[in-house]
Write a protein that holds these residues in place. Structure first.
Motif, PDB file in Angstrom:
ATOM      1  N   GLY A 117      31.801  63.795  21.916  1.00  0.00           N
ATOM      2  CA  GLY A 117      31.734  63.743  20.468  1.00  0.00           C
ATOM      3  C   GLY A 117      30.860  62.593  19.991  1.00  0.00           C
ATOM      4  O   GLY A 117      30.469  61.717  20.762  1.00  0.00           O
ATOM      5  N   PRO A 118      30.561  62.545  18.680  1.00  0.00           N
ATOM      6  CA  PRO A 118      29.651  61.524  18.141  1.00  0.00           C
ATOM      7  C   PRO A 118      30.293  60.150  17.934  1.00  0.00           C
ATOM      8  O   PRO A 118      29.591  59.160  17.818  1.00  0.00           O
ATOM      9  CB  PRO A 118      29.208  62.132  16.805  1.00  0.00           C
ATOM     10  CG  PRO A 118      30.350  63.004  16.401  1.00  0.00           C
ATOM     11  CD  PRO A 118      30.961  63.528  17.666  1.00  0.00           C
ATOM     12  N   ILE A 119      31.623  60.089  17.870  1.00  0.00           N
ATOM     13  CA  ILE A 119      32.316  58.817  17.592  1.00  0.00           C
ATOM     14  C   ILE A 119      32.925  58.289  18.885  1.00  0.00           C
ATOM     15  O   ILE A 119      33.784  58.937  19.491  1.00  0.00           O
ATOM     16  CB  ILE A 119      33.416  59.009  16.524  1.00  0.00           C
ATOM     17  CG1 ILE A 119      32.815  59.614  15.260  1.00  0.00           C
ATOM     18  CG2 ILE A 119      34.083  57.673  16.205  1.00  0.00           C
ATOM     19  CD1 ILE A 119      33.836  59.954  14.191  1.00  0.00           C
ATOM     20  N   LYS A 120      32.471  57.111  19.307  1.00  0.00           N
ATOM     21  CA  LYS A 120      32.889  56.579  20.607  1.00  0.00           C
ATOM     22  C   LYS A 120      34.383  56.275  20.658  1.00  0.00           C
ATOM     23  O   LYS A 120      35.011  56.405  21.710  1.00  0.00           O
ATOM     24  CB  LYS A 120      32.091  55.313  20.925  1.00  0.00           C
ATOM     25  CG  LYS A 120      30.612  55.580  21.181  1.00  0.00           C
ATOM     26  CD  LYS A 120      29.891  54.307  21.596  1.00  0.00           C
ATOM     27  CE  LYS A 120      28.416  54.594  21.884  1.00  0.00           C
ATOM     28  NZ  LYS A 120      27.677  53.388  22.307  1.00  0.00           N
ATOM     29  N   VAL A 121      34.951  55.839  19.526  1.00  0.00           N
ATOM     30  CA  VAL A 121      36.388  55.502  19.509  1.00  0.00           C
ATOM     31  C   VAL A 121      37.241  56.726  19.834  1.00  0.00           C
ATOM     32  O   VAL A 121      38.276  56.633  20.493  1.00  0.00           O
ATOM     33  CB  VAL A 121      36.782  54.917  18.133  1.00  0.00           C
ATOM     34  CG1 VAL A 121      38.267  54.589  18.100  1.00  0.00           C
ATOM     35  CG2 VAL A 121      35.956  53.675  17.833  1.00  0.00           C
ATOM     36  N   MET A 126      38.388  63.469  22.103  1.00  0.00           N
ATOM     37  CA  MET A 126      37.437  64.564  21.997  1.00  0.00           C
ATOM     38  C   MET A 126      37.149  65.189  23.358  1.00  0.00           C
ATOM     39  O   MET A 126      36.954  66.403  23.475  1.00  0.00           O
ATOM     40  CB  MET A 126      36.132  64.073  21.368  1.00  0.00           C
ATOM     41  CG  MET A 126      36.249  63.718  19.901  1.00  0.00           C
ATOM     42  SD  MET A 126      36.754  65.131  18.884  1.00  0.00           S
ATOM     43  CE  MET A 126      35.390  66.257  19.169  1.00  0.00           C
ATOM     44  N   PHE A 127      37.114  64.340  24.405  1.00  0.00           N
ATOM     45  CA  PHE A 127      36.870  64.849  25.750  1.00  0.00           C
ATOM     46  C   PHE A 127      37.953  65.847  26.156  1.00  0.00           C
ATOM     47  O   PHE A 127      37.655  66.907  26.719  1.00  0.00           O
ATOM     48  CB  PHE A 127      36.828  63.687  26.747  1.00  0.00           C
ATOM     49  CG  PHE A 127      36.606  64.127  28.166  1.00  0.00           C
ATOM     50  CD1 PHE A 127      35.331  64.459  28.621  1.00  0.00           C
ATOM     51  CD2 PHE A 127      37.669  64.213  29.056  1.00  0.00           C
ATOM     52  CE1 PHE A 127      35.122  64.879  29.919  1.00  0.00           C
ATOM     53  CE2 PHE A 127      37.467  64.627  30.370  1.00  0.00           C
ATOM     54  CZ  PHE A 127      36.195  64.947  30.795  1.00  0.00           C
ATOM     55  N   LEU A 128      39.204  65.520  25.850  1.00  0.00           N
ATOM     56  CA  LEU A 128      40.315  66.415  26.184  1.00  0.00           C
ATOM     57  C   LEU A 128      40.212  67.725  25.409  1.00  0.00           C
ATOM     58  O   LEU A 128      40.380  68.816  25.977  1.00  0.00           O
ATOM     59  CB  LEU A 128      41.642  65.724  25.886  1.00  0.00           C
ATOM     60  CG  LEU A 128      42.909  66.530  26.200  1.00  0.00           C
ATOM     61  CD1 LEU A 128      42.966  66.869  27.684  1.00  0.00           C
ATOM     62  CD2 LEU A 128      44.153  65.757  25.776  1.00  0.00           C
ATOM     63  N   ILE A 129      39.903  67.633  24.111  1.00  0.00           N
ATOM     64  CA  ILE A 129      39.784  68.836  23.282  1.00  0.00           C
ATOM     65  C   ILE A 129      38.627  69.709  23.770  1.00  0.00           C
ATOM     66  O   ILE A 129      38.760  70.939  23.895  1.00  0.00           O
ATOM     67  CB  ILE A 129      39.586  68.452  21.801  1.00  0.00           C
ATOM     68  CG1 ILE A 129      40.861  67.788  21.263  1.00  0.00           C
ATOM     69  CG2 ILE A 129      39.219  69.684  20.969  1.00  0.00           C
ATOM     70  CD1 ILE A 129      40.747  67.334  19.831  1.00  0.00           C
ATOM     71  N   GLU A 130      37.467  69.077  24.034  1.00  0.00           N
ATOM     72  CA  GLU A 130      36.301  69.836  24.496  1.00  0.00           C
ATOM     73  C   GLU A 130      36.557  70.481  25.855  1.00  0.00           C
ATOM     74  O   GLU A 130      36.113  71.602  26.114  1.00  0.00           O
ATOM     75  CB  GLU A 130      35.078  68.913  24.584  1.00  0.00           C
ATOM     76  CG  GLU A 130      34.511  68.515  23.243  1.00  0.00           C
ATOM     77  CD  GLU A 130      33.828  69.664  22.543  1.00  0.00           C
ATOM     78  OE1 GLU A 130      33.355  70.584  23.243  1.00  0.00           O
ATOM     79  OE2 GLU A 130      33.777  69.659  21.305  1.00  0.00           O
ATOM     80  N   LEU A 131      37.271  69.756  26.717  1.00  0.00           N
ATOM     81  CA  LEU A 131      37.578  70.302  28.040  1.00  0.00           C
ATOM     82  C   LEU A 131      38.438  71.552  27.926  1.00  0.00           C
ATOM     83  O   LEU A 131      38.182  72.565  28.588  1.00  0.00           O
ATOM     84  CB  LEU A 131      38.298  69.235  28.874  1.00  0.00           C
ATOM     85  CG  LEU A 131      38.234  69.396  30.406  1.00  0.00           C
ATOM     86  CD1 LEU A 131      36.794  69.306  30.888  1.00  0.00           C
ATOM     87  CD2 LEU A 131      39.090  68.327  31.074  1.00  0.00           C
TER      88      LEU A 131
END
Length: 202
Positions: A117-121, A126-131
């Motif tokens: 995702g675009p926001i590092k925090v 986001m990694f979990l959702i995208e996965l």
């Protein structure tokens, strides 16, 4: 067995068509097929860009296989291979593995940024959702194709048992249309997934 029959039929038909193709005096069938292929290539270029055109043979191969498998159910006594979830899962898993391979091939380890995702925090979240979203894609491709084909076959069978010949006839035309539509949707989603893997992460 039916799947292998469909594949053999498909290979034989392609071989016969290729032998009769000519650039000087193309037949109406050849022009129609070339029009379909040209349309799909134009669509592929608009979705994936010129870089994705080299993957069109794979996309068209899967699409024609799905279409012929779906339409084979219209032959009395034959069950379409796509009524079996193993058969629908096979191309779905191939598409999933292929576009992930393309992503890592083009971007290397930086392909992981597509999942951040675009926001590092928010990157871990986001990694979990995208996965989850990426792993849901082959399941979605599998269940959509399996569910639609199975539903059509059940409706046609019930109508044929209740009122033979006349009433199921419109359903045959509808099944023909939706069978081709499902193949088109499968190809279109494959293009979208490949385009996402090839594009630069934001």
């Amino acid at each position: 067995v039916i799947m292998l029959t469909v594949v053999r039929f498909f290979i034989i038909c392609i071989g016969l068509v290729v032998r009769r193709m000519t650039a000087e005096m193309p037949s109406k069938g050849q022009l129609a097929m070339e029009g379909v292929v040209r349309y799909m290539y134009d669509l592929g270029e608009s979705v994936m860009g010129r870089e994705g055109l080299k993957y069109m043979p794979l996309i068209l191969g899967i699409g024609f296989y799905v279409a012929v498998s779906n339409l084979s159910g219209l032959i009395p006594g034959m069950t379409p291979p796509t009524m079996n979830m193993n058969t629908t899962a096979a191309p779905a898993i191939c598409v999933f593995l292929f576009y992930q391979y393309l992503g890592f091939k083009k971007h290397g380890f930086h392909y992981i940024n597509h999942f951040m995702g675009p926001i590092k925090v928010l990157a871990p979240f986001m990694f979990l959702i995208e996965l989850i979203g990426h792993f849901a894609r082959p399941l979605s491709l599998t269940m959509r194709l399996f569910g639609n084909v199975t539903g059509e076959e059940i409706v046609i069978t019930i109508l044929f048992m209740l009122v033979p010949f006349l009433v199921p006839l419109p359903m045959y035309f509808l099944a023909c249309f939706t069978g081709l539509l499902q193949a088109f949707v499968f190809m279109l989603l494959t293009m979208v997934y490949i385009a996402g893997a090839l594009e630069e992460s934001h």
